[in-house]
Design a protein around this motif. Structure first.
Motif, PDB file in Angstrom:
ATOM      1  N   MET A 133      39.369  20.508  42.847  1.00  0.00           N
ATOM      2  CA  MET A 133      38.474  21.485  42.284  1.00  0.00           C
ATOM      3  C   MET A 133      37.045  21.001  42.516  1.00  0.00           C
ATOM      4  SD  MET A 133      38.057  22.398  38.165  1.00  0.00           S
ATOM      5  CE  MET A 133      39.785  22.566  38.009  1.00  0.00           C
ATOM      6  N   ILE A 134      36.147  21.942  42.681  1.00  0.00           N
ATOM      7  CA  ILE A 134      34.739  21.577  42.794  1.00  0.00           C
ATOM      8  C   ILE A 134      34.025  21.930  41.482  1.00  0.00           C
ATOM      9  CG2 ILE A 134      34.666  21.710  45.311  1.00  0.00           C
ATOM     10  CD1 ILE A 134      33.298  24.462  45.014  1.00  0.00           C
ATOM     11  N   LEU A 135      32.869  21.333  41.293  1.00  0.00           N
ATOM     12  CA  LEU A 135      32.150  21.454  40.035  1.00  0.00           C
ATOM     13  C   LEU A 135      31.841  22.904  39.678  1.00  0.00           C
ATOM     14  CD1 LEU A 135      30.932  20.013  37.638  1.00  0.00           C
ATOM     15  CD2 LEU A 135      28.890  19.567  39.018  1.00  0.00           C
ATOM     16  N   SER A 136      31.434  23.701  40.644  1.00  0.00           N
ATOM     17  CA  SER A 136      31.119  25.101  40.336  1.00  0.00           C
ATOM     18  C   SER A 136      32.343  25.832  39.791  1.00  0.00           C
ATOM     19  CB  SER A 136      30.544  25.819  41.552  1.00  0.00           C
ATOM     20  OG  SER A 136      31.470  25.841  42.613  1.00  0.00           O
ATOM     21  N   GLU A 137      33.529  25.533  40.299  1.00  0.00           N
ATOM     22  CA  GLU A 137      34.760  26.161  39.790  1.00  0.00           C
ATOM     23  C   GLU A 137      35.029  25.729  38.347  1.00  0.00           C
ATOM     24  OE1 GLU A 137      37.326  26.495  43.930  1.00  0.00           O
ATOM     25  OE2 GLU A 137      37.458  24.667  42.736  1.00  0.00           O
ATOM     26  N   ALA A 138      34.855  24.446  38.076  1.00  0.00           N
ATOM     27  CA  ALA A 138      35.077  23.945  36.719  1.00  0.00           C
ATOM     28  C   ALA A 138      34.114  24.619  35.735  1.00  0.00           C
ATOM     29  CB  ALA A 138      34.913  22.434  36.678  1.00  0.00           C
ATOM     30  N   ILE A 139      32.880  24.806  36.153  1.00  0.00           N
ATOM     31  CA  ILE A 139      31.882  25.441  35.287  1.00  0.00           C
ATOM     32  C   ILE A 139      32.224  26.911  35.058  1.00  0.00           C
ATOM     33  CG2 ILE A 139      29.468  26.186  35.164  1.00  0.00           C
ATOM     34  CD1 ILE A 139      28.781  23.485  36.619  1.00  0.00           C
ATOM     35  N   ILE A 140      32.473  27.637  36.119  1.00  0.00           N
ATOM     36  CA  ILE A 140      32.752  29.070  36.016  1.00  0.00           C
ATOM     37  C   ILE A 140      34.027  29.338  35.217  1.00  0.00           C
ATOM     38  CG2 ILE A 140      33.366  31.128  37.363  1.00  0.00           C
ATOM     39  CD1 ILE A 140      31.378  29.975  39.519  1.00  0.00           C
ATOM     40  N   ASN A 141      35.006  28.442  35.310  1.00  0.00           N
ATOM     41  CA  ASN A 141      36.280  28.629  34.614  1.00  0.00           C
ATOM     42  C   ASN A 141      36.333  27.935  33.257  1.00  0.00           C
ATOM     43  OD1 ASN A 141      37.521  30.191  36.681  1.00  0.00           O
ATOM     44  ND2 ASN A 141      37.717  28.330  37.879  1.00  0.00           N
ATOM     45  N   GLN A 195      26.273  18.265  42.371  1.00  0.00           N
ATOM     46  CA  GLN A 195      26.032  19.443  43.195  1.00  0.00           C
ATOM     47  C   GLN A 195      27.123  20.473  42.895  1.00  0.00           C
ATOM     48  OE1 GLN A 195      23.441  19.766  45.253  1.00  0.00           O
ATOM     49  NE2 GLN A 195      22.710  17.675  45.046  1.00  0.00           N
ATOM     50  N   PRO A 196      26.880  21.755  43.166  1.00  0.00           N
ATOM     51  CA  PRO A 196      27.925  22.758  42.936  1.00  0.00           C
ATOM     52  C   PRO A 196      29.229  22.436  43.681  1.00  0.00           C
ATOM     53  CG  PRO A 196      25.826  23.849  43.293  1.00  0.00           C
ATOM     54  CD  PRO A 196      25.614  22.371  43.581  1.00  0.00           C
ATOM     55  N   ASN A 197      29.130  21.776  44.830  1.00  0.00           N
ATOM     56  CA  ASN A 197      30.321  21.455  45.613  1.00  0.00           C
ATOM     57  C   ASN A 197      30.834  20.029  45.384  1.00  0.00           C
ATOM     58  OD1 ASN A 197      28.113  20.340  46.952  1.00  0.00           O
ATOM     59  ND2 ASN A 197      29.038  20.581  48.965  1.00  0.00           N
TER      60      ASN A 197
END
Length: 103
Positions: free
Chosen positions: A1-9, A33-35
């Protein structure tokens, strides 16, 4: 998982009396970073009392503490109400800034 996914979810995770969720992520060139690669860790109450770097060394070497999920969710919910942060990328960037400089 990338950081942006963890944040959005972030809304998919619910803490309980026995455990809490925290996000740990790898830094890219010294920054989140988001990725960035990210892990959502389910931690016991006893583990939550440990220092963040001890948890990282034990459960996810090479990753750094990012945020506790309940903090992230509160910030995310606040950003949903602000017109400037309607896009996911704007929310992600603001939350990363908060984790780096304000948390």
């Amino acid at each position: 998982m990338i950081l942006s996914e963890a944040i959005i979810n972030c809304r998919n995770y619910e803490d309980t009396e026995e455990m809490m969720y925290s996000i740990y992520a790898q830094r890219i060139d010294g920054k989140f970073q988001p990725n960035s690669e990210a892990l959502v860790l389910e931690l016991t109450i006893e583990e939550m009392e440990m220092k963040w770097n001890e948890i990282s060394q034990k459960k996810c070497p090479g990753f750094d503490y990012f945020l506790e999920m309940f903090v992230l969710k509160d910030l995310y919910d606040d950003l949903l109400r602000i017109k400037e942060y309607k896009s996911d990328i704007k929310k992600v960037e603001r939350i990363i800034y908060y984790a780096e400089f304000d948390a």
